[in-house]
Scaffold this motif. Structure first.
Motif, mmCIF file in Angstrom:
data_model
loop_
_atom_site.group_PDB
_atom_site.id
_atom_site.type_symbol
_atom_site.label_atom_id
_atom_site.label_comp_id
_atom_site.label_asym_id
_atom_site.label_seq_id
_atom_site.Cartn_x
_atom_site.Cartn_y
_atom_site.Cartn_z
ATOM 1 N N LEU A 108 10.527 2.201 9.504
ATOM 2 C CA LEU A 108 9.252 1.604 9.408
ATOM 3 C C LEU A 108 9.091 0.092 9.480
ATOM 4 O O LEU A 108 10.256 -0.641 8.659
ATOM 5 C CB LEU A 108 8.160 2.158 7.945
ATOM 6 N N PRO A 109 8.303 -0.656 9.871
ATOM 7 C CA PRO A 109 8.128 -2.046 9.587
ATOM 8 C C PRO A 109 7.685 -2.160 8.226
ATOM 9 O O PRO A 109 7.377 -1.399 7.562
ATOM 10 C CB PRO A 109 7.249 -2.423 10.684
ATOM 11 N N PRO A 110 7.853 -3.541 7.551
ATOM 12 C CA PRO A 110 7.255 -3.512 6.308
ATOM 13 C C PRO A 110 5.920 -3.010 6.094
ATOM 14 O O PRO A 110 4.879 -3.636 7.003
ATOM 15 C CB PRO A 110 7.300 -5.015 6.201
ATOM 16 N N LEU A 111 5.640 -2.519 5.025
ATOM 17 C CA LEU A 111 4.198 -1.876 4.738
ATOM 18 C C LEU A 111 3.876 -2.138 3.448
ATOM 19 O O LEU A 111 4.976 -2.291 2.535
ATOM 20 C CB LEU A 111 4.103 -0.531 4.972
ATOM 21 N N ARG A 112 2.561 -2.247 3.015
ATOM 22 C CA ARG A 112 2.076 -2.470 1.682
ATOM 23 C C ARG A 112 2.462 -1.182 0.708
ATOM 24 O O ARG A 112 2.701 -0.202 1.490
ATOM 25 C CB ARG A 112 0.655 -2.693 1.515
ATOM 26 N N ASP A 113 2.764 -1.434 -0.634
ATOM 27 C CA ASP A 113 3.204 -0.338 -1.219
ATOM 28 C C ASP A 113 2.199 0.960 -1.430
ATOM 29 O O ASP A 113 2.492 1.910 -1.427
ATOM 30 C CB ASP A 113 3.001 -0.815 -2.963
ATOM 31 N N PHE A 114 0.687 0.615 -1.557
ATOM 32 C CA PHE A 114 -0.251 1.562 -1.473
ATOM 33 C C PHE A 114 -0.061 2.488 0.113
ATOM 34 O O PHE A 114 -0.200 3.757 0.130
ATOM 35 C CB PHE A 114 -1.670 1.175 -1.470
ATOM 36 N N ALA A 115 0.450 1.933 1.105
ATOM 37 C CA ALA A 115 0.766 2.668 2.278
ATOM 38 C C ALA A 115 1.693 3.472 2.130
ATOM 39 O O ALA A 115 1.977 4.649 2.665
ATOM 40 C CB ALA A 115 0.397 1.496 3.518
#
Length: 159
Positions: free
Chosen positions: A132-139
Motif C-alpha cells: 500500500l502507499p502511505p495511508l493515515r492510521d485510521f485508514a
C-alpha cells in the motif's frame, strides 16, 4: 461530487460551526485481494473511498454509490466492518468543522475499470495489501479490521 447540496444548505445557516455528519467508507477488494484506493484531490493523499450518504439513502447503498462515483468501479457491500465516531473534528481549508459518524463496509468489486471518475480524485488504483502507499492510521485500522473477517468493530469503551 464534493460537498452535497443538503450540507451546503445547512452551512448557509450554521456557518462554519461543528456539524456531526454521517459518513461511509468502502474497503473494496477485487478477486485478487487487492485494495481500491483513491488519491484525494483536496490533500493529495491516498485514501479509502468515502463520502456522505444522501438524505434517505441507506449507508450500504451510499458506499457502493461513492465507489462508482469516485472510481468507476461497480461493487457490492458484503459486511459492516466498523461503526465509530471520529475522535477529532476535521477543519477544512474554508473553515468548516465536521465530525463524522462513520460506517465502514467491506465491498467486493463486481465490474468496471478503475479510473478517475470525478473531481474528488487525482488518481485511483488497485494495491496489494502488503504494498500500500502511505495511508493515515485510521485508514490502516479500518483495513486491518476488514481483512481479519472478525465481527463488526465498535469502541467498547463507549458502549
Amino acid at each position: 461530487m464534493g460537498t452535497p447540496d443538503f450540507i451546503k444548505d445547512v452551512r448557509a445557516d450554521a456557518g462554519h460551526q461543528l456539524l456531526l455528519l454521517p459518513g461511509v467508507t468502502a474497503i473494496v477488494l477485487d478477486d485478487d485481494g487487492r485494495v481500491l484506493l483513491g488519491r484525494r484531490a483536496d490533500n493529495g493523499e491516498w485514501a479509502l473511498i468515502a463520502g456522505i450518504p444522501d438524505p434517505g439513502e441507506q449507508p450500504a447503498a451510499a458506499a457502493v454509490r461513492e465507489v462508482y462515483e469516485e472510481t468507476g468501479v461497480h461493487s457490492e457491500a458484503v459486511r459492516v466492518v466498523s461503526v465509530h465516531a471520529m475522535r477529532k473534528p476535521v477543519t477544512y481549508p474554508n473553515g468548516d468543522i465536521c465530525q463524522f459518524m462513520d460506517i465502514t463496509f467491506l465491498c467486493r468489486a463486481t465490474g468496471g475499470e478503475a479510473h478517475v471518475h470525478d473531481e474528488e480524485s487525482l488518481e485511483v488504483g488497485w494495491f496489494p495489501a502488503d504494498g500500500l502507499p502511505p495511508l493515515r492510521d485510521f485508514a490502516l485500522f479500518r483495513l486491518k479490521q476488514a481483512l481479519t473477517d472478525g465481527p463488526t468493530w465498535f469502541d467498547p469503551a463507549a458502549a
